[in-house]
Scaffold this motif. Structure first.
Motif, PDB file in Angstrom:
ATOM      1  N   ARG A 116      54.778  39.831  14.140  1.00 35.64           N
ATOM      2  CA  ARG A 116      53.467  39.438  14.857  1.00 35.64           C
ATOM      3  C   ARG A 116      52.621  38.601  13.524  1.00 35.64           C
ATOM      4  O   ARG A 116      52.518  39.284  12.521  1.00 35.64           O
TER       5      ARG A 116
ATOM      6  N   VAL B 141      45.720  46.396  14.632  1.00 30.05           N
ATOM      7  CA  VAL B 141      46.955  45.490  15.327  1.00 30.05           C
ATOM      8  C   VAL B 141      48.079  45.997  14.413  1.00 30.05           C
ATOM      9  O   VAL B 141      47.919  45.938  13.130  1.00 30.05           O
TER      10      VAL B 141
ATOM     11  N   VAL C 131      44.224  37.503  17.317  1.00 26.44           N
ATOM     12  CA  VAL C 131      45.599  38.255  17.886  1.00 26.44           C
ATOM     13  C   VAL C 131      46.369  37.132  19.053  1.00 26.44           C
ATOM     14  O   VAL C 131      45.726  37.518  20.159  1.00 26.44           O
TER      15      VAL C 131
ATOM     16  N   ARG D  23      41.507  49.228  20.174  1.00 28.17           N
ATOM     17  CA  ARG D  23      40.269  49.598  19.530  1.00 28.17           C
ATOM     18  C   ARG D  23      39.666  50.820  19.649  1.00 28.17           C
ATOM     19  O   ARG D  23      40.013  51.368  20.946  1.00 28.17           O
TER      20      ARG D  23
ATOM     21  N   GLY E 261      38.996  47.995  15.317  1.00 28.44           N
ATOM     22  CA  GLY E 261      40.415  47.543  15.966  1.00 28.44           C
ATOM     23  C   GLY E 261      41.526  47.863  14.948  1.00 28.44           C
ATOM     24  O   GLY E 261      41.558  47.838  13.834  1.00 28.44           O
TER      25      GLY E 261
ATOM     26  N   VAL F  35      48.719  37.273  12.721  1.00 29.81           N
ATOM     27  CA  VAL F  35      47.419  37.092  13.241  1.00 29.81           C
ATOM     28  C   VAL F  35      46.488  36.225  12.269  1.00 29.81           C
ATOM     29  O   VAL F  35      47.003  36.012  11.254  1.00 29.81           O
TER      30      VAL F  35
ATOM     31  N   VAL G 274      48.091  46.392  20.437  1.00 31.30           N
ATOM     32  CA  VAL G 274      46.635  46.168  19.827  1.00 31.30           C
ATOM     33  C   VAL G 274      45.750  46.958  20.682  1.00 31.30           C
ATOM     34  O   VAL G 274      46.013  47.124  21.853  1.00 31.30           O
TER      35      VAL G 274
END
Length: 241
Positions: free
Chosen positions: A146, A32, A166, A19, A30, A148, A17
């Motif tokens: 993962r 992810v 997240v 940004r 951002g 989100v 993660v």
């Protein structure tokens, strides 16, 4: 697998993660990263800026491409670069698609007023990307290893504010869009819902919790106490209980 984000000009916030604070308006994008997919939160202010973000993310991802984009709201510095990401699935809050159709010329004019070259603003507006998927309440995305959460937490800064959660461990990261600003006062333009903005921040705080890192649309990463203080300032400013 994680990467050295700083080598590519990005700030690492957690494993997979990060940004980047963009020049000009200090707007945040951002990223992810999952095993199978990569989600970009907001896309920059021009096609040129979007293309630069695309090149950076491809280097970060070892040649892989951004597969999903979430647009926080319909302001030029967050949406006009999205067309640089061909093939990505775009998400926005319910109603964002209608705003982008109705306000395309206004977006172009806003960009020019804020210093974007007229030809660049016109080019980006002409190929403006509309969301493929509209988030009514919450939408869970599986990026491969993962998950989100996209959350329609507005109205507040605009009528169609989308946030990204997240989950941890160790702590959650919440991308807030311009519901939260650190590098200046929150901007309540003609499309804002100021009396409902504090409630949107309450929803953000409930989403992330007290230990989360909150990523503003403009400025440095903040904590829950900062968001709560900004919520109270907005409530006082707009006489909200």
């Amino acid at each position: 697998m994680d990467v050295a984000w700083e080598e590519f000009g990005w700030e690492r916030l957690a494993a997979g993660v990060g940004r980047r604070r963009l020049p000009g308006w200090d707007a945040t994008v951002g990223l992810v990263v999952g095993e199978d997919a990569a989600l970009l939160f907001d896309a920059g202010s021009t096609l040129r800026e979007g293309a630069a973000i695309r090149a950076q993310t491809q280097r970060l991802l070892g040649g892989r491409r951004v597969t999903h984009i979430a647009l926080s709201h319909a302001h030029f510095d967050h949406v006009l670069g999205a067309a640089a990401f061909a093939g990505a699935q775009v998400f926005g809050a319910v109603g964002l698609d209608e705003v982008l159709v109705r306000e395309r010329d206004a977006l172009r004019a806003d960009a020019v007023r804020e210093g974007v070259a007229e030809d660049e603003a016109g080019e980006a507006a002409d190929v403006l990307v509309h969301p493929h998927h509209l988030v009514c309440a919450e939408w869970t995305l599986d990026l491969g290893g993962r998950q989100v959460l996209l959350a329609n937490v507005g109205p507040g800064h605009t009528g169609h504010d989308l946030a990204l959660l997240v989950p941890g461990p160790p702590s959650a990261v919440v991308f807030c869009g311009d519901l939260v600003e650190e590098s200046g006062e929150p901007q309540a333009g003609p499309d804002a819902f100021p009396k409902r903005w504090p409630a949107a921040l309450d929803r953000l705080l409930a989403l992330g919790g007290v230990d989360a890192a909150y990523v503003p649309g403009h400025g440095a990463v903040v904590d829950a106490a900062f968001v709560r203080a900004q919520r109270d300032e907005l409530a006082a400013r707009f006489a909200v209980a």
